[in-house]
Design an enzyme around this catalytic site. Structure first.
Site, mmCIF file in Angstrom:
data_model
loop_
_atom_site.group_PDB
_atom_site.id
_atom_site.type_symbol
_atom_site.label_atom_id
_atom_site.label_comp_id
_atom_site.label_asym_id
_atom_site.label_seq_id
_atom_site.Cartn_x
_atom_site.Cartn_y
_atom_site.Cartn_z
ATOM 1 N N GLY A 170 -4.670 1.168 -5.197
ATOM 2 C CA GLY A 170 -3.462 1.919 -6.200
ATOM 3 C C GLY A 170 -3.027 1.406 -7.123
ATOM 4 O O GLY A 170 -3.506 0.453 -7.742
ATOM 5 N N ARG A 206 -13.964 7.684 -0.762
ATOM 6 C CA ARG A 206 -13.067 7.324 -1.673
ATOM 7 C C ARG A 206 -14.016 6.446 -2.476
ATOM 8 O O ARG A 206 -14.118 6.198 -3.787
ATOM 9 C CB ARG A 206 -11.865 6.665 -1.253
ATOM 10 C CG ARG A 206 -10.777 7.332 -0.709
ATOM 11 C CD ARG A 206 -10.246 8.357 -1.607
ATOM 12 N NE ARG A 206 -9.069 7.671 -2.703
ATOM 13 C CZ ARG A 206 -8.932 7.887 -3.711
ATOM 14 N NH1 ARG A 206 -9.518 9.054 -4.205
ATOM 15 N NH2 ARG A 206 -8.124 7.384 -4.599
ATOM 16 N N LYS A 257 16.408 -7.607 -2.172
ATOM 17 C CA LYS A 257 15.805 -6.480 -2.561
ATOM 18 C C LYS A 257 16.022 -5.258 -1.750
ATOM 19 O O LYS A 257 16.243 -3.985 -2.266
ATOM 20 C CB LYS A 257 14.427 -6.772 -2.899
ATOM 21 C CG LYS A 257 13.810 -5.531 -3.745
ATOM 22 C CD LYS A 257 12.468 -6.187 -4.277
ATOM 23 C CE LYS A 257 11.989 -5.263 -5.214
ATOM 24 N NZ LYS A 257 10.469 -4.858 -4.926
HETATM 25 P P1 NAP Z 1 0.073 3.130 -4.241
HETATM 26 O O1 NAP Z 1 -0.353 3.371 -5.521
HETATM 27 O O2 NAP Z 1 0.309 4.570 -3.539
HETATM 28 O O3 NAP Z 1 -1.396 2.391 -3.773
HETATM 29 C C1 NAP Z 1 -1.546 2.420 -2.195
HETATM 30 C C2 NAP Z 1 -2.951 2.146 -2.031
HETATM 31 O O4 NAP Z 1 -3.218 2.160 -0.861
HETATM 32 C C3 NAP Z 1 -3.769 3.837 -2.374
HETATM 33 O O5 NAP Z 1 -4.679 3.542 -3.267
HETATM 34 C C4 NAP Z 1 -4.331 4.134 -1.184
HETATM 35 O O6 NAP Z 1 -5.401 4.985 -1.194
HETATM 36 C C5 NAP Z 1 -4.530 2.839 -0.321
HETATM 37 N N1 NAP Z 1 -4.609 3.093 0.944
HETATM 38 C C6 NAP Z 1 -3.598 3.608 1.995
HETATM 39 N N2 NAP Z 1 -4.060 3.123 3.172
HETATM 40 C C7 NAP Z 1 -5.190 2.847 3.033
HETATM 41 C C8 NAP Z 1 -6.147 2.587 3.874
HETATM 42 N N3 NAP Z 1 -6.425 2.717 5.402
HETATM 43 N N4 NAP Z 1 -7.505 1.835 3.407
HETATM 44 C C9 NAP Z 1 -7.694 1.446 2.361
HETATM 45 N N5 NAP Z 1 -6.731 1.939 1.210
HETATM 46 C C10 NAP Z 1 -5.740 2.596 1.604
HETATM 47 O O7 NAP Z 1 0.994 2.228 -3.910
HETATM 48 P P2 NAP Z 1 1.957 1.253 -4.675
HETATM 49 O O8 NAP Z 1 2.908 1.762 -5.812
HETATM 50 O O9 NAP Z 1 0.626 0.292 -5.340
HETATM 51 O O10 NAP Z 1 2.768 0.355 -3.538
HETATM 52 C C11 NAP Z 1 2.035 -0.651 -2.819
HETATM 53 C C12 NAP Z 1 3.170 -1.454 -2.278
HETATM 54 O O11 NAP Z 1 3.711 -2.140 -3.324
HETATM 55 C C13 NAP Z 1 4.299 -0.575 -1.726
HETATM 56 O O12 NAP Z 1 4.956 -1.140 -0.773
HETATM 57 C C14 NAP Z 1 5.561 -0.525 -2.837
HETATM 58 O O13 NAP Z 1 6.767 -0.520 -2.209
HETATM 59 C C15 NAP Z 1 5.233 -1.986 -3.409
HETATM 60 N N6 NAP Z 1 5.498 -2.161 -4.863
HETATM 61 C C16 NAP Z 1 5.086 -1.318 -5.793
HETATM 62 C C17 NAP Z 1 5.318 -1.722 -7.108
HETATM 63 C C18 NAP Z 1 4.864 -0.747 -8.129
HETATM 64 O O14 NAP Z 1 5.259 -0.866 -9.220
HETATM 65 N N7 NAP Z 1 3.992 0.372 -7.859
HETATM 66 C C19 NAP Z 1 6.414 -2.393 -7.389
HETATM 67 C C20 NAP Z 1 6.879 -3.444 -6.335
HETATM 68 C C21 NAP Z 1 6.396 -2.985 -5.087
HETATM 69 P P3 NAP Z 1 -6.084 6.070 -1.698
HETATM 70 O O15 NAP Z 1 -6.199 5.826 -3.258
HETATM 71 O O16 NAP Z 1 -7.333 6.396 -1.189
HETATM 72 O O17 NAP Z 1 -4.693 6.984 -1.430
#
Ligand code: NAP
Length: 305
Positions: free
Chosen positions: A11, A37, A184
């Site tokens: 993601g 996927r 945080k």
């Molecule tokens: P995201 O964009 O929703 O990505 C999550 C990914 O995990 C998706 O690609 C999803 O797959 C995949 N996933 C979920 N279940 C899975 C499984 N069983 N097997 C394989 N892949 C799986 O989330 P994100 O924003 O990167 O956030 C991830 C974490 O980082 C969160 O806890 C968030 O709070 C933290 N975070 C994010 C940011 C940011 O800027 N994005 C900043 C700081 C912290 P699909 O594509 O198939 O749905």
């Protein structure tokens, strides 16, 4: 021991880390949730990273959970509620002494993951970098920030830590990672749910400072009660600084709600309320906030757990 970085969850953050590691010549493999996927990714053939006005493509190999071969290093980049079930499906492939880096926001999911893989080392991360998906397999690096990594049970810096520097991933090894995660979490609890309830940008909370202050009082008490006095230090001031510095931004919880996505509330405000309860600490404002938020999410047809 293999030096391949397996990335679970391609993601926003997972792709951002994968692209930068691949760009630095590190071996990287994506682990995707299922065959559908994987074939969607194979159709695209690559991850695309947008960074300011640059667009770069990285043809990173990918597999599903069922692939063979041991995993020595795993970056867990799923949402907090997906992390433990996803890691459990990989447990049999994790080599003894495998190292996991857990990127999840909030607290609680790290222990859920660690329970699934007692034979592995779990390293917690706290990231202020920002990324979002423009489309499947396309990610925009939206906000430069920093990453702190640490292991509450083992102060030794992992052997691969220099990979992060090589890849231009700003990071520091932290001996107080729980304090960073708690701090945080407290900032998140004081700001994010209220932006959903008041339907506003972070700056909109300047009109609700009495409510914010009351939450900060209870959060600071909670941090002190659960052995995190440093995370409580100057909390009110920092919350106000963050509200001012990010006045024009929409919080991550606001954006999840606006896009109809499940929030990570269980690991943020939910974790704060559960911890207070465990310590017999009364936190009426936090509990009221949680009830209002749950009602709000349910009224929108969103999961509230
Ligand atoms: P995201 O964009 O929703 O990505 C999550 C990914 O995990 C998706 O690609 C999803 O797959 C995949 N996933 C979920 N279940 C899975 C499984 N069983 N097997 C394989 N892949 C799986 O989330 P994100 O924003 O990167 O956030 C991830 C974490 O980082 C969160 O806890 C968030 O709070 C933290 N975070 C994010 C940011 C940011 O800027 N994005 C900043 C700081 C912290 P699909 O594509 O198939 O749905």
């Amino acid at each position: 021991m293999s030096s391949t970085w397996h990335i679970l969850g391609a993601g926003s953050l997972g792709s951002l880390w994968a692209c930068r590691l691949a760009r630095a010549g590190k071996a990287v493999r994506l682990i995707l949730r299922d065959k559908q996927r994987l074939s969607s990714y194979q159709g695209a053939g690559k991850l695309t990273l947008f960074e300011q006005d640059k667009t770069q493509h990285y043809a990173i190999p990918a597999e599903t959970f069922d692939a063979q071969g041991p995993i020595h290093r795993l970056l867990v980049a799923c949402k907090a509620y997906d992390a433990a079930p996803a890691v459990a499906r990989l447990a049999a492939r994790l080599a003894n002494g495998a190292e996991l880096v857990l990127l999840q926001n909030g607290l609680g999911s790290q222990d859920e993951v660690a329970d699934q893989v007692p034979h592995a080392r779990c390293i917690f991360a706290s990231s202020t970098e920002g990324a979002f998906r423009e489309a499947d397999w396309q990610v925009r690096f939206a906000g430069h920030g920093f990453n702190w990594l640490g292991d509450p049970t083992n102060p030794n810096v992992p052997s691969w830590f220099a990979d992060l520097h090589d890849a231009g991933i700003p990071a520091q090894w932290s001996l107080d990672i729980p304090t960073r995660l708690w701090r945080k979490l407290a900032l998140n609890c004081a700001i994010n749910p209220l932006t959903v309830l008041h339907d506003c940008q972070n700056g909109g909370l300047l009109g609700h400072l009495a409510e914010v202050d009351q939450l900060c009082d209870e959060l600071a008490d909670l941090l002190r009660r659960c052995g995190q006095p440093e995370a409580a230090h100057d909390l009110h001031e920092e919350v106000q600084r963050v509200i001012l510095a990010t006045a024009a931004n929409y919080s991550s919880m606001y954006q999840d709600v606006r896009h109809g996505r499940r929030t990570e509330v269980h690991y943020l405000l939910g974790h704060a309320c559960r911890t207070a309860n465990r310590h017999d600490l009364a936190v009426p404002a936090l509990e009221r906030l949680q009830r209002r938020l749950v009602d709000n999410l349910q009224a929108r047809g969103l999961r509230s757990d």
